[in-house]
Design a protein around this motif. Sequence first.
Motif, PDB file in Angstrom:
ATOM      1  N   GLY A 157     -92.133  35.299   0.704  1.00  0.00           N
ATOM      2  CA  GLY A 157     -91.584  36.791   1.077  1.00  0.00           C
ATOM      3  C   GLY A 157     -90.197  36.581   1.109  1.00  0.00           C
ATOM      4  N   ALA A 158     -89.447  35.396   1.547  1.00  0.00           N
ATOM      5  CA  ALA A 158     -88.143  35.374   1.581  1.00  0.00           C
ATOM      6  C   ALA A 158     -87.632  34.799   0.340  1.00  0.00           C
ATOM      7  CB  ALA A 158     -87.719  34.575   2.741  1.00  0.00           C
ATOM      8  N   LYS A 159     -87.827  33.794  -0.170  1.00  0.00           N
ATOM      9  CA  LYS A 159     -87.354  32.813  -1.318  1.00  0.00           C
ATOM     10  C   LYS A 159     -88.433  32.911  -2.460  1.00  0.00           C
ATOM     11  CE  LYS A 159     -83.438  31.389   0.505  1.00  0.00           C
ATOM     12  NZ  LYS A 159     -82.282  31.855   0.016  1.00  0.00           N
ATOM     13  N   PHE A 160     -89.766  32.988  -2.059  1.00  0.00           N
ATOM     14  CA  PHE A 160     -90.859  32.732  -3.156  1.00  0.00           C
ATOM     15  C   PHE A 160     -91.402  33.912  -2.773  1.00  0.00           C
ATOM     16  CE2 PHE A 160     -89.684  28.331  -2.002  1.00  0.00           C
ATOM     17  CZ  PHE A 160     -89.491  27.951  -3.297  1.00  0.00           C
ATOM     18  N   ASP A 161     -92.430  34.352  -4.010  1.00  0.00           N
ATOM     19  CA  ASP A 161     -93.393  35.728  -4.073  1.00  0.00           C
ATOM     20  C   ASP A 161     -94.514  35.242  -3.144  1.00  0.00           C
ATOM     21  OD1 ASP A 161     -95.666  37.118  -5.279  1.00  0.00           O
ATOM     22  OD2 ASP A 161     -93.682  38.054  -6.076  1.00  0.00           O
ATOM     23  N   LYS A 162     -94.957  36.191  -2.327  1.00  0.00           N
ATOM     24  CA  LYS A 162     -95.968  36.076  -1.511  1.00  0.00           C
ATOM     25  C   LYS A 162     -97.246  35.498  -2.129  1.00  0.00           C
ATOM     26  CE  LYS A 162     -94.597  38.192   2.863  1.00  0.00           C
ATOM     27  NZ  LYS A 162     -95.114  39.141   3.745  1.00  0.00           N
ATOM     28  N   ALA A 163     -97.551  36.590  -3.067  1.00  0.00           N
ATOM     29  CA  ALA A 163     -98.696  36.200  -3.911  1.00  0.00           C
ATOM     30  C   ALA A 163     -98.793  34.914  -4.648  1.00  0.00           C
ATOM     31  CB  ALA A 163     -98.871  37.575  -4.875  1.00  0.00           C
ATOM     32  N   CYS A 164     -97.584  34.248  -5.554  1.00  0.00           N
ATOM     33  CA  CYS A 164     -97.559  33.359  -6.021  1.00  0.00           C
ATOM     34  C   CYS A 164     -97.898  32.155  -5.112  1.00  0.00           C
ATOM     35  CB  CYS A 164     -96.134  33.188  -6.592  1.00  0.00           C
ATOM     36  SG  CYS A 164     -96.007  34.540  -7.993  1.00  0.00           S
ATOM     37  N   VAL A 165     -97.455  32.129  -3.864  1.00  0.00           N
ATOM     38  CA  VAL A 165     -97.569  31.196  -3.039  1.00  0.00           C
ATOM     39  C   VAL A 165     -98.905  31.064  -2.528  1.00  0.00           C
ATOM     40  CG1 VAL A 165     -96.823  30.188  -0.662  1.00  0.00           C
ATOM     41  CG2 VAL A 165     -95.024  30.902  -2.097  1.00  0.00           C
ATOM     42  N   LEU A 166     -99.464  32.207  -2.505  1.00  0.00           N
ATOM     43  CA  LEU A 166    -100.931  32.355  -1.989  1.00  0.00           C
ATOM     44  C   LEU A 166    -101.883  31.904  -3.000  1.00  0.00           C
ATOM     45  CD1 LEU A 166    -102.963  33.349  -0.014  1.00  0.00           C
ATOM     46  CD2 LEU A 166    -102.948  35.562  -0.836  1.00  0.00           C
ATOM     47  N   ALA A 167    -101.643  31.950  -4.139  1.00  0.00           N
ATOM     48  CA  ALA A 167    -102.432  31.794  -5.298  1.00  0.00           C
ATOM     49  C   ALA A 167    -102.325  30.297  -5.380  1.00  0.00           C
ATOM     50  CB  ALA A 167    -101.977  32.321  -6.949  1.00  0.00           C
ATOM     51  N   LEU A 168    -101.253  29.209  -5.001  1.00  0.00           N
ATOM     52  CA  LEU A 168    -101.210  27.990  -5.060  1.00  0.00           C
ATOM     53  C   LEU A 168    -101.960  27.473  -3.837  1.00  0.00           C
ATOM     54  CD1 LEU A 168     -97.290  27.300  -5.550  1.00  0.00           C
ATOM     55  CD2 LEU A 168     -99.214  26.437  -7.021  1.00  0.00           C
ATOM     56  N   ALA A 208     -89.355  10.278  -1.538  1.00  0.00           N
ATOM     57  CA  ALA A 208     -90.920  10.181  -1.663  1.00  0.00           C
ATOM     58  C   ALA A 208     -91.522  11.283  -1.849  1.00  0.00           C
ATOM     59  CB  ALA A 208     -91.294   9.315  -0.260  1.00  0.00           C
ATOM     60  N   ALA A 209     -92.702  11.216  -2.115  1.00  0.00           N
ATOM     61  CA  ALA A 209     -93.480  12.344  -2.551  1.00  0.00           C
ATOM     62  C   ALA A 209     -93.916  12.999  -1.204  1.00  0.00           C
ATOM     63  CB  ALA A 209     -94.566  11.949  -3.517  1.00  0.00           C
ATOM     64  N   TRP A 210     -93.933  14.352  -0.974  1.00  0.00           N
ATOM     65  CA  TRP A 210     -94.527  14.877   0.157  1.00  0.00           C
ATOM     66  C   TRP A 210     -95.803  14.981  -0.124  1.00  0.00           C
ATOM     67  CZ3 TRP A 210     -91.546  19.662   2.278  1.00  0.00           C
ATOM     68  CH2 TRP A 210     -90.194  19.785   2.516  1.00  0.00           C
ATOM     69  N   GLU A 211     -96.587  14.991   1.046  1.00  0.00           N
ATOM     70  CA  GLU A 211     -98.043  15.240   1.126  1.00  0.00           C
ATOM     71  C   GLU A 211     -98.240  17.005   0.536  1.00  0.00           C
ATOM     72  OE1 GLU A 211    -100.736  13.442   1.660  1.00  0.00           O
ATOM     73  OE2 GLU A 211     -99.266  11.879   1.710  1.00  0.00           O
ATOM     74  N   PRO A 212     -99.244  16.989  -0.039  1.00  0.00           N
ATOM     75  CA  PRO A 212     -99.532  18.348  -0.753  1.00  0.00           C
ATOM     76  C   PRO A 212     -99.574  19.426   0.356  1.00  0.00           C
ATOM     77  CG  PRO A 212    -100.869  17.015  -1.900  1.00  0.00           C
ATOM     78  CD  PRO A 212    -100.257  16.150  -0.734  1.00  0.00           C
ATOM     79  N   GLU A 213    -100.324  19.265   1.529  1.00  0.00           N
ATOM     80  CA  GLU A 213    -100.161  19.943   2.563  1.00  0.00           C
ATOM     81  C   GLU A 213     -99.017  20.583   3.189  1.00  0.00           C
ATOM     82  OE1 GLU A 213    -101.804  17.213   2.702  1.00  0.00           O
ATOM     83  OE2 GLU A 213    -103.824  17.811   2.003  1.00  0.00           O
ATOM     84  N   ALA A 214     -98.009  19.473   3.197  1.00  0.00           N
ATOM     85  CA  ALA A 214     -96.877  19.782   3.665  1.00  0.00           C
ATOM     86  C   ALA A 214     -95.881  20.506   2.639  1.00  0.00           C
ATOM     87  CB  ALA A 214     -95.893  18.680   4.111  1.00  0.00           C
ATOM     88  N   ALA A 215     -96.181  20.419   1.438  1.00  0.00           N
ATOM     89  CA  ALA A 215     -95.289  21.105   0.507  1.00  0.00           C
ATOM     90  C   ALA A 215     -96.035  22.604   0.478  1.00  0.00           C
ATOM     91  CB  ALA A 215     -95.479  20.471  -0.968  1.00  0.00           C
ATOM     92  N   LEU A 216     -97.200  22.710   0.576  1.00  0.00           N
ATOM     93  CA  LEU A 216     -97.681  24.344   0.808  1.00  0.00           C
ATOM     94  C   LEU A 216     -96.970  24.881   2.198  1.00  0.00           C
ATOM     95  CD1 LEU A 216    -101.329  23.844  -0.435  1.00  0.00           C
ATOM     96  CD2 LEU A 216     -99.370  24.948  -1.459  1.00  0.00           C
ATOM     97  N   GLU A 217     -97.247  24.249   3.241  1.00  0.00           N
ATOM     98  CA  GLU A 217     -96.618  24.680   4.356  1.00  0.00           C
ATOM     99  C   GLU A 217     -95.252  25.230   4.133  1.00  0.00           C
ATOM    100  OE1 GLU A 217     -97.143  22.072   7.765  1.00  0.00           O
ATOM    101  OE2 GLU A 217     -99.261  21.854   7.192  1.00  0.00           O
TER     102      GLU A 217
END
Length: 85
Positions: free
Chosen positions: A43-54, A27-36
């Motif tokens: 900072g570990a697996k994803f660039d912090k700035a890219c996640v912040l931009a999303l 099933a699709a995740w809720e957008p808020e859960a995906a962002l969390e």
Amino acid sequence: DAIPIESRIVAAADVYDALTSRRPYKAAWEPEAALEYLEGLAGAKFDKACVLALATETAQLEEIRARFPDEDTSRQSREGYSPDL
């Protein structure tokens, strides 16, 4: 910094899309859960700035999701599907 910024952007966006999209096997995740989830790995697996931009462009994310809705990929929706086979 060895990974190009374009690749870091696509990595975060692709995982967000994969999590929030319906698949035959999940099933699709809720957008808020995906962002969390992404924020937890920033900072570990994803660039912090890219996640912040999303995370700061949720209205634009929803606009894009509305423009490109999930296709129905269930077995029943496939042309030629017969439950008797």
